[in-house]
Design a protein around this motif. Structure first.
Motif, PDB file in Angstrom:
ATOM      1  N   SER A 163      44.183  45.763  44.613  1.00  0.00           N
ATOM      2  CA  SER A 163      44.620  47.159  44.535  1.00  0.00           C
ATOM      3  C   SER A 163      43.531  48.071  43.972  1.00  0.00           C
ATOM      4  O   SER A 163      43.537  49.270  44.216  1.00  0.00           O
ATOM      5  CB  SER A 163      45.888  47.286  43.700  1.00  0.00           C
ATOM      6  OG  SER A 163      45.612  47.026  42.346  1.00  0.00           O
ATOM      7  N   ARG A 164      42.584  47.491  43.216  1.00  0.00           N
ATOM      8  CA  ARG A 164      41.549  48.346  42.620  1.00  0.00           C
ATOM      9  C   ARG A 164      40.676  49.032  43.671  1.00  0.00           C
ATOM     10  O   ARG A 164      40.009  50.013  43.377  1.00  0.00           O
ATOM     11  CB  ARG A 164      40.702  47.547  41.628  1.00  0.00           C
ATOM     12  CG  ARG A 164      39.834  46.504  42.258  1.00  0.00           C
ATOM     13  CD  ARG A 164      39.341  45.503  41.223  1.00  0.00           C
ATOM     14  NE  ARG A 164      38.486  44.520  41.863  1.00  0.00           N
ATOM     15  CZ  ARG A 164      37.169  44.654  41.977  1.00  0.00           C
ATOM     16  NH1 ARG A 164      36.544  45.677  41.465  1.00  0.00           N
ATOM     17  NH2 ARG A 164      36.471  43.725  42.597  1.00  0.00           N
ATOM     18  N   HIS A 165      40.677  48.497  44.889  1.00  0.00           N
ATOM     19  CA  HIS A 165      39.880  49.122  45.947  1.00  0.00           C
ATOM     20  C   HIS A 165      40.564  50.347  46.555  1.00  0.00           C
ATOM     21  O   HIS A 165      39.995  51.013  47.411  1.00  0.00           O
ATOM     22  CB  HIS A 165      39.579  48.111  47.048  1.00  0.00           C
ATOM     23  CG  HIS A 165      38.750  46.960  46.560  1.00  0.00           C
ATOM     24  ND1 HIS A 165      37.474  47.120  46.074  1.00  0.00           N
ATOM     25  CD2 HIS A 165      39.034  45.637  46.435  1.00  0.00           C
ATOM     26  CE1 HIS A 165      36.992  45.949  45.698  1.00  0.00           C
ATOM     27  NE2 HIS A 165      37.925  45.032  45.906  1.00  0.00           N
ATOM     28  N   ILE A 221      46.015  41.472  33.291  1.00  0.00           N
ATOM     29  CA  ILE A 221      44.824  40.966  32.601  1.00  0.00           C
ATOM     30  C   ILE A 221      43.793  40.421  33.588  1.00  0.00           C
ATOM     31  O   ILE A 221      42.650  40.211  33.223  1.00  0.00           O
ATOM     32  CB  ILE A 221      45.186  39.885  31.554  1.00  0.00           C
ATOM     33  CG1 ILE A 221      45.963  38.723  32.191  1.00  0.00           C
ATOM     34  CG2 ILE A 221      45.986  40.513  30.417  1.00  0.00           C
ATOM     35  CD1 ILE A 221      46.282  37.601  31.214  1.00  0.00           C
ATOM     36  N   ALA A 222      44.198  40.188  34.829  1.00  0.00           N
ATOM     37  CA  ALA A 222      43.254  39.753  35.854  1.00  0.00           C
ATOM     38  C   ALA A 222      42.983  40.934  36.794  1.00  0.00           C
ATOM     39  O   ALA A 222      43.431  42.052  36.535  1.00  0.00           O
ATOM     40  CB  ALA A 222      43.828  38.579  36.626  1.00  0.00           C
ATOM     41  N   ASN A 223      42.250  40.692  37.865  1.00  0.00           N
ATOM     42  CA  ASN A 223      41.978  41.771  38.815  1.00  0.00           C
ATOM     43  C   ASN A 223      42.642  41.502  40.140  1.00  0.00           C
ATOM     44  O   ASN A 223      42.921  40.366  40.492  1.00  0.00           O
ATOM     45  CB  ASN A 223      40.471  41.962  38.989  1.00  0.00           C
ATOM     46  CG  ASN A 223      39.834  42.491  37.735  1.00  0.00           C
ATOM     47  OD1 ASN A 223      39.059  41.820  37.066  1.00  0.00           O
ATOM     48  ND2 ASN A 223      40.221  43.704  37.369  1.00  0.00           N
ATOM     49  N   THR A 224      42.903  42.572  40.872  1.00  0.00           N
ATOM     50  CA  THR A 224      43.619  42.474  42.141  1.00  0.00           C
ATOM     51  C   THR A 224      42.931  43.343  43.193  1.00  0.00           C
ATOM     52  O   THR A 224      42.093  44.185  42.864  1.00  0.00           O
ATOM     53  CB  THR A 224      45.073  42.977  41.986  1.00  0.00           C
ATOM     54  OG1 THR A 224      45.046  44.397  41.821  1.00  0.00           O
ATOM     55  CG2 THR A 224      45.766  42.348  40.788  1.00  0.00           C
ATOM     56  N   ASP A 275      39.863  37.971  51.048  1.00  0.00           N
ATOM     57  CA  ASP A 275      38.822  37.549  50.094  1.00  0.00           C
ATOM     58  C   ASP A 275      39.049  38.123  48.697  1.00  0.00           C
ATOM     59  O   ASP A 275      38.095  38.369  47.966  1.00  0.00           O
ATOM     60  CB  ASP A 275      37.438  37.942  50.622  1.00  0.00           C
ATOM     61  CG  ASP A 275      37.271  39.453  50.754  1.00  0.00           C
ATOM     62  OD1 ASP A 275      38.299  40.171  50.744  1.00  0.00           O
ATOM     63  OD2 ASP A 275      36.122  39.922  50.865  1.00  0.00           O
ATOM     64  N   GLU A 276      40.323  38.288  48.323  1.00  0.00           N
ATOM     65  CA  GLU A 276      40.643  38.849  46.992  1.00  0.00           C
ATOM     66  C   GLU A 276      40.023  38.017  45.884  1.00  0.00           C
ATOM     67  O   GLU A 276      39.514  38.559  44.901  1.00  0.00           O
ATOM     68  CB  GLU A 276      42.172  38.905  46.812  1.00  0.00           C
ATOM     69  CG  GLU A 276      42.624  39.685  45.577  1.00  0.00           C
ATOM     70  CD  GLU A 276      42.548  38.915  44.267  1.00  0.00           C
ATOM     71  OE1 GLU A 276      42.519  39.552  43.202  1.00  0.00           O
ATOM     72  OE2 GLU A 276      42.489  37.668  44.294  1.00  0.00           O
ATOM     73  N   GLU A 277      40.063  36.702  46.023  1.00  0.00           N
ATOM     74  CA  GLU A 277      39.604  35.824  44.932  1.00  0.00           C
ATOM     75  C   GLU A 277      38.096  35.885  44.719  1.00  0.00           C
ATOM     76  O   GLU A 277      37.584  35.346  43.748  1.00  0.00           O
ATOM     77  CB  GLU A 277      40.045  34.370  45.196  1.00  0.00           C
ATOM     78  CG  GLU A 277      41.567  34.171  45.173  1.00  0.00           C
ATOM     79  CD  GLU A 277      42.201  34.365  43.794  1.00  0.00           C
ATOM     80  OE1 GLU A 277      41.470  34.670  42.836  1.00  0.00           O
ATOM     81  OE2 GLU A 277      43.434  34.219  43.692  1.00  0.00           O
ATOM     82  N   VAL A 278      37.392  36.531  45.652  1.00  0.00           N
ATOM     83  CA  VAL A 278      35.951  36.704  45.474  1.00  0.00           C
ATOM     84  C   VAL A 278      35.582  38.179  45.607  1.00  0.00           C
ATOM     85  O   VAL A 278      34.543  38.523  46.158  1.00  0.00           O
ATOM     86  CB  VAL A 278      35.132  35.830  46.447  1.00  0.00           C
ATOM     87  CG1 VAL A 278      35.223  34.370  46.021  1.00  0.00           C
ATOM     88  CG2 VAL A 278      35.614  35.976  47.881  1.00  0.00           C
ATOM     89  N   PHE A 307      33.292  39.422  30.568  1.00  0.00           N
ATOM     90  CA  PHE A 307      34.148  40.250  29.715  1.00  0.00           C
ATOM     91  C   PHE A 307      35.214  40.874  30.583  1.00  0.00           C
ATOM     92  O   PHE A 307      34.927  41.348  31.686  1.00  0.00           O
ATOM     93  CB  PHE A 307      33.338  41.382  29.063  1.00  0.00           C
ATOM     94  CG  PHE A 307      32.244  40.902  28.149  1.00  0.00           C
ATOM     95  CD1 PHE A 307      32.503  40.619  26.817  1.00  0.00           C
ATOM     96  CD2 PHE A 307      30.952  40.727  28.626  1.00  0.00           C
ATOM     97  CE1 PHE A 307      31.498  40.176  25.974  1.00  0.00           C
ATOM     98  CE2 PHE A 307      29.943  40.280  27.792  1.00  0.00           C
ATOM     99  CZ  PHE A 307      30.209  40.004  26.460  1.00  0.00           C
ATOM    100  N   ARG A 308      36.465  40.879  30.113  1.00  0.00           N
ATOM    101  CA  ARG A 308      37.536  41.605  30.799  1.00  0.00           C
ATOM    102  C   ARG A 308      37.916  42.771  29.892  1.00  0.00           C
ATOM    103  O   ARG A 308      38.423  42.558  28.778  1.00  0.00           O
ATOM    104  CB  ARG A 308      38.729  40.687  31.059  1.00  0.00           C
ATOM    105  CG  ARG A 308      38.395  39.478  31.950  1.00  0.00           C
ATOM    106  CD  ARG A 308      38.132  39.905  33.398  1.00  0.00           C
ATOM    107  NE  ARG A 308      37.813  38.753  34.231  1.00  0.00           N
ATOM    108  CZ  ARG A 308      38.485  38.405  35.323  1.00  0.00           C
ATOM    109  NH1 ARG A 308      39.518  39.124  35.720  1.00  0.00           N
ATOM    110  NH2 ARG A 308      38.126  37.353  36.028  1.00  0.00           N
ATOM    111  N   ILE A 309      37.661  43.978  30.372  1.00  0.00           N
ATOM    112  CA  ILE A 309      37.691  45.160  29.511  1.00  0.00           C
ATOM    113  C   ILE A 309      39.079  45.782  29.413  1.00  0.00           C
ATOM    114  O   ILE A 309      39.708  46.109  30.428  1.00  0.00           O
ATOM    115  CB  ILE A 309      36.701  46.219  30.030  1.00  0.00           C
ATOM    116  CG1 ILE A 309      35.316  45.587  30.249  1.00  0.00           C
ATOM    117  CG2 ILE A 309      36.604  47.393  29.066  1.00  0.00           C
ATOM    118  CD1 ILE A 309      34.363  46.479  31.005  1.00  0.00           C
TER     119      ILE A 309
END
Ligand SMILES: CC/C=C\C/C=C\C/C=C\C/C=C\C/C=C\C/C=C\CCC(=O)O
Ligand SMILES: N[C@@H](Cc1ccccc1)C(=O)O
Ligand SMILES: [Zn+2]
Ligand SMILES: [Zn+2]
Length: 456
Positions: free
Chosen positions: A413-415, A408-411, A165-168, A338-340
């Motif tokens: 891996s941030r978890h 520039i996007a999210n993945t 469920d990465e895309e959400v 916003f993408r910070i």
């Protein structure tokens, strides 16, 4: 596109030790994966039938992975997969490979071939997920399968985590896998995930492809703006309506970008690293960024991808108001994403945005927010980064620039920030600007050759 010598050189690196049958089986395995529509539609809305089928599919496609005694397989959150490959030397800290099974929606409209067909045409396999991110899911498992068939036993243990469920946002997949590993006290040496590529033709006048390994990732705010006014009859309208006030606020946001903060991020370092690759006068300009930075950053902002690398971006993504032609609406709502930039924080962006809107009648509701991800080390001591760089240069000897960058996007891996300080977002694939637009867009495709190289 490339000098034919290089082309030949690259072709010769496709491992000769693979039989023709194996090579056909590999690309057919990817096509089959594309044909399973594992779409994430929205938070909590997945095609669970497809996700279950995908689980069965990989079991069938990679039998050795599932029957090897030193590989443990666990299903997490019903559809995500965690593999633990036990190495022969338990004193070495394991690393972890990430990829995701789910894809964003796609309808037949706008595509040359149906997005879930996995059709091969002119050397390309077409379909949703061929770049984001079933290419990685399949390449990782395929490489492991081929190594196991050749009796490979790794020295260093590693894990493979495949989210569904990465895309959400990854709340049911990556987040649960991370929690499980944290509960077990697992320490990870470094992580490799999606989010960087071998960039080809992204910079004007710069023909040399270079590898961008993303060492950070942007933060995000979903901000809902709301204006409430007294409703009434449209025959006697007030001077200002909730829609007019909100539209003006949203327009100010669009006209007034959040200031460029890239002088403090990896982008400046990347440009310095590229400086001597340019001819006169660009080389002089890039070697003297202390003087030319204002000029360079202004030029970069003209390109929408460069702009996204340079600053916190503002995207108005939803706008809702009004119920009937002749009713002055009481409520108007808009959502802004916003993408910070890694040099800014959620709080700083919210302050800036309040000052840009500068209208007390506009209420702010933060729907969700997270900070930019920490910057992973890329110095000589950074094992993950250096291993990635060396491996990359041995598979692609023509690439002599490897540089840290920002995703520039999210993945997913941030978890995993609690498990390691080394998070590297990179897929070894040549990407051109038109390929970049196909990710989440139309006609996503990967060349058979690029897929074979990735799997190595
Ligand atoms: C000087 C800098 C020069 C060039 C850099 C230019 C362009 C970089 C463009 C793209 C690479 C950056 C990040 C990759 C972004 C998105 C794709 C990867 C993961 C997306 C996550 C997902 O939606 O599943
Ligand atoms: N990876 C997707 C979806 C996503 C958004 C926000 C957070 C997590 C995942 C994106 O960056 O657009
Ligand atoms: Zn992705
Ligand atoms: Zn995506």
């Amino acid at each position: 596109k490339y000098p034919s010598g290089k082309e030949r050189q690259r072709a010769s690196r496709i491992p000769s030790q693979f039989s023709q049958e194996e090579r056909v089986a590999m690309k057919e395995a990817l096509k089959g994966a594309i044909q399973i529509p594992t779409v994430s539609f929205g938070p909590g809305e997945f095609n669970t039938t497809a996700l279950a089928e995908f689980g069965k599919y990989v079991r069938k496609a990679f039998p050795a992975v599932f029957k090897t005694s030193f590989i443990q397989h666990e299903v997490v959150g019903e559809y995500s997969h965690l593999f633990t490959i036990q190495g022969s030397d338990p004193s070495l800290q394991p690393y972890m490979l990430l990829a995701h099974i789910d894809v964003v929606p796609a309808s037949d409209q706008g595509w040359e071939v149906p997005p879930f067909s996995g059709l091969e045409r002119d050397g390309f396999i077409h379909g949703r997920g061929t770049l984001d991110n079933k290419n990685s899911v399949m390449a990782i498992l395929q490489a492991l399968e081929l190594l196991l068939v050749r009796k490979y036993i790794p020295r260093r243990s590693f894990l493979i985590a495949l989210g569904h469920d990465e895309e959400v946002s990854g709340a049911n997949g990556a987040q649960k896998i991370s929690a499980l590993l944290q509960a077990r006290g697992t320490q990870i040496a470094f992580i490799v995930d999606e989010g960087g590529f071998i960039l080809d033709n992204f910079i004007p006048n710069f023909k040399k492809p270079f590898a961008m390994v993303s060492v950070s990732e942007k933060g995000s705010i979903n901000l809902m703006l709301q204006v409430n006014m007294t409703p009434g009859h449209s025959s006697a309208p007030p001077k200002e309506t909730s829609i007019g006030i909100l539209a003006a606020a949203v327009s100010r946001l669009e006209q007034t970008p959040v200031p460029n903060t890239s002088g403090n991020g990896p982008l400046k370092k990347l440009l310095q690293q590229l400086a001597n690759e340019f001819s006169f006068p660009t080389n002089i300009v890039l070697n003297n960024l202390w003087l030319f930075w204002p000029l360079v950053s202004r030029l970069m902002e003209r390109n929408y991808i460069m702009n996204a690398l340079a600053r916190t971006t503002t995207a108005i993504t939803m706008f809702n108001a009004g119920v009937k032609e002749n009713v002055i609406p009481s409520v108007a709502q808009a959502t802004v994403n916003f993408r910070i930039h890694p040099a800014q924080t959620v709080q700083e962006v919210l302050e800036l945005v309040k000052n840009i809107v500068a209208d007390d009648r506009v209420q702010f509701h933060v729907l969700s927010a997270f900070e930019p991800l920490p910057v992973s080390p890329s110095d000589d001591q950074a094992m993950g980064y250096q291993l990635l760089r060396q491996t990359l240069q041995s598979v692609f000897p023509e690439i002599n620039i490897v540089a840290p960058g920002t995703c520039i996007a999210n993945t997913d891996s941030r978890h995993y920030v609690n498990l390691t300080t080394g998070i590297y977002r990179f897929n070894p694939i040549y990407l051109q600007p038109q390929d970049f637009r196909s990710i989440h867009g139309f006609n996503e495709k990967i060349s058979v050759q690029a897929y074979e190289n990735q799997r190595r």
